[in-house]
Design an enzyme around this catalytic site. Structure first.
Site, PDB file in Angstrom:
ATOM      1  N   MET A  28       0.854  -1.197   0.000  1.00  0.00           N
ATOM      2  CA  MET A  28       0.000   0.000   0.000  1.00  0.00           C
ATOM      3  C   MET A  28       0.882   1.236   0.000  1.00  0.00           C
ATOM      4  O   MET A  28       1.682   1.435   0.925  1.00  0.00           O
ATOM      5  CB  MET A  28      -0.913   0.007   1.234  1.00  0.00           C
ATOM      6  N   THR A  29       0.755   2.056  -1.023  1.00  0.00           N
ATOM      7  CA  THR A  29       1.565   3.261  -1.125  1.00  0.00           C
ATOM      8  C   THR A  29       1.291   4.198   0.046  1.00  0.00           C
ATOM      9  O   THR A  29       0.140   4.503   0.340  1.00  0.00           O
ATOM     10  CB  THR A  29       1.280   3.988  -2.448  1.00  0.00           C
ATOM     11  N   GLY A  61       4.838  -0.121  -2.877  1.00  0.00           N
ATOM     12  CA  GLY A  61       5.591  -0.077  -4.110  1.00  0.00           C
ATOM     13  C   GLY A  61       6.825   0.790  -3.970  1.00  0.00           C
ATOM     14  O   GLY A  61       6.760   1.914  -3.457  1.00  0.00           O
ATOM     15  N   GLN A 104       8.005  -4.734  -2.956  1.00  0.00           N
ATOM     16  CA  GLN A 104       7.311  -4.728  -4.237  1.00  0.00           C
ATOM     17  C   GLN A 104       8.037  -3.730  -5.127  1.00  0.00           C
ATOM     18  O   GLN A 104       8.119  -2.549  -4.802  1.00  0.00           O
ATOM     19  CB  GLN A 104       5.841  -4.322  -4.108  1.00  0.00           C
ATOM     20  N   HIS A 171       5.334  -5.570  -9.400  1.00  0.00           N
ATOM     21  CA  HIS A 171       4.018  -4.932  -9.554  1.00  0.00           C
ATOM     22  C   HIS A 171       3.664  -4.890 -11.046  1.00  0.00           C
ATOM     23  O   HIS A 171       4.143  -4.052 -11.792  1.00  0.00           O
ATOM     24  CB  HIS A 171       4.062  -3.521  -8.979  1.00  0.00           C
ATOM     25  N   ALA A 173       0.315  -4.786 -12.046  1.00  0.00           N
ATOM     26  CA  ALA A 173      -1.133  -4.587 -11.985  1.00  0.00           C
ATOM     27  C   ALA A 173      -1.510  -3.114 -12.075  1.00  0.00           C
ATOM     28  O   ALA A 173      -0.665  -2.228 -12.184  1.00  0.00           O
ATOM     29  CB  ALA A 173      -1.674  -5.185 -10.674  1.00  0.00           C
ATOM     30  N   HIS A 174      -2.819  -2.866 -12.067  1.00  0.00           N
ATOM     31  CA  HIS A 174      -3.437  -1.561 -11.782  1.00  0.00           C
ATOM     32  C   HIS A 174      -3.102  -0.446 -12.764  1.00  0.00           C
ATOM     33  O   HIS A 174      -3.166   0.728 -12.417  1.00  0.00           O
ATOM     34  CB  HIS A 174      -3.087  -1.116 -10.353  1.00  0.00           C
ATOM     35  N   TYR A 176      -0.197   0.365 -14.239  1.00  0.00           N
ATOM     36  CA  TYR A 176       1.146   0.918 -14.263  1.00  0.00           C
ATOM     37  C   TYR A 176       1.929   0.317 -15.432  1.00  0.00           C
ATOM     38  O   TYR A 176       1.366  -0.381 -16.269  1.00  0.00           O
ATOM     39  CB  TYR A 176       1.829   0.709 -12.914  1.00  0.00           C
TER      40      TYR A 176
END
Length: 368
Positions: A28-29, A61, A104, A171, A173-174, A176
């Protein structure tokens, strides 16, 4: 709660790493690392979760070493002497509490805001320069820029092993950079990194996994996080059938991914019609590799709404435990519930469900 919680607290081993239980702190950023350097407060933040029975911590991240990987100077970096020294302190604190931890590693791609970055004069990188379909902000990445980015992920993994981390998560996903290559809405390339088929657009990710394996060998745990949805468009489903999902995951699995971290906004939602399996269930079934589920665990509302100021109440996890016990997936990533309450895992283990805390968006502002 009506089901015993013991399945959540059984050990699990993959690629030589034994975890004490199935609970993972989701990445979680936090943007609490000035100049990209994680400080003592970041180390203490992760240690508190390890002390309270979180089996594996995946850090927020942390960006790889390219000038355009990050759009926030307070997001931690995973390169440079000072940043890596800070991460070594994080590892020491978590290991000192008996925990396991992985970074991550991340590149924001076209979701980076140049004006807020340390290199505002350099445009962001992406496969086709598109932040989302129809919104072009820069030119497509050159093959040399692709090569440099792939190498940056490999170097970050090598640095993770050198720093004592227990493995690494990529990472993907999402929406990026890696996901921008996957998505046909943002990858319009006609070379070997693009194409009409999803499996063709996965080449960039496969090369990253291969680069990591060259750097760290085969005996270092590697998790790959992916999602069907994109933050630019929640309705996207890049693999709309099990057959397409299988074709997509196979090259990544063959390249050396040990586990798939399958990001859903709500873990209980079936991925395809005709089956109750969620995305993590399908990934495990199709690849034979372990999988990790995530998405609104023990909370009433999903996480995107939290950025709009929506709170969530604590909920039971009977369905989660039933699915875990049935072998649908192997690990459970917990995000906001662990962010707001470092004691979440211990409270679940001791049956103190009445003490679980609701999530309030104000928690995003602090390292509790």
């Amino acid at each position: 709660m009506s089901r015993p919680v013991e399945p959540l607290f059984e050990p699990f081993t993959f690629n030589g790493l034994t975890l004490p239980n199935r609970i993972v702190m989701a990445p979680m950023t936090r943007s609490k690392s000035p100049n990209g350097i994680p400080g003592a407060d970041v180390a203490a933040y992760y240690r508190r979760r390890a002390e309270a029975e979180t089996g594996l911590i995946i850090t927020e991240g942390t960006t790889v070493n390219t000038p355009v990987a990050s759009g926030d100077p307070n997001v931690p970096k995973f390169w440079g002497e000072d940043s890596l020294k800070g991460w070594k302190r994080v590892v020491e604190e978590v290991h000192g509490a008996g925990g396991k931890i992985m970074p991550q590693i991340w590149h924001m791609g076209m979701m980076r805001n140049p004006s807020k970055s340390t290199h505002p004069d350099i445009m962001s990188h992406g496969p086709s320069g598109l932040m989302m379909p129809g919104k072009k902000l820069s030119e497509p990445m050159t093959k040399e820029e692709i090569r440099q980015t792939v190498e940056a992920f490999g170097r970050a993994a090598a640095d993770a092993r050198e720093a004592g981390f227990d493995g690494v998560e990529v990472h993907g996903a999402h929406g990026y950079i890696i996901d921008q290559f996957f998505w046909d809405g943002t990858n319009l390339r006609e070379d070997e990194y693009g194409g009409a088929e999803l499996v063709a657009r996965s080449r960039f990710a496969v090369e990253i996994v291969e680069a990591i394996r060259r750097e760290v060998g085969d005996d270092y745990p590697l998790i790959f996080r992916f999602s069907q949805w994109k933050q630019q468009d929640f309705s996207v489903k890049m693999a709309p059938t099990p057959e397409l999902l299988a074709a997509f995951l196979k090259p990544l699995s063959d390249a050396g991914v040990d586990m798939f971290h399958c990001s859903q906004r709500r873990f209980w939602e079936p991925e395809f019609e005709g089956s109750n399996l969620n995305l993590a269930g399908w990934a495990k079934k199709l690849t034979g590799k372990p999988s990790m589920t995530v998405g609104s665990v023990s909370l009433s509302g999903e996480f995107i709404a939290s950025f709009a100021g929506e709170a969530s109440e604590a909920t039971g996890i009977d369905d989660l435990i039933e699915r875990l016990e049935a072998g649908e997936f192997d690990l459970v990533a917990v995000g906001r519930a662990l962010l707001v309450d470092p004691e979440w895992a211990r409270k679940v283990h001791t049956g103190a469900f009445d003490q679980l805390m609701p999530f309030k968006p104000e928690a995003l502002a602090t390292l509790s």
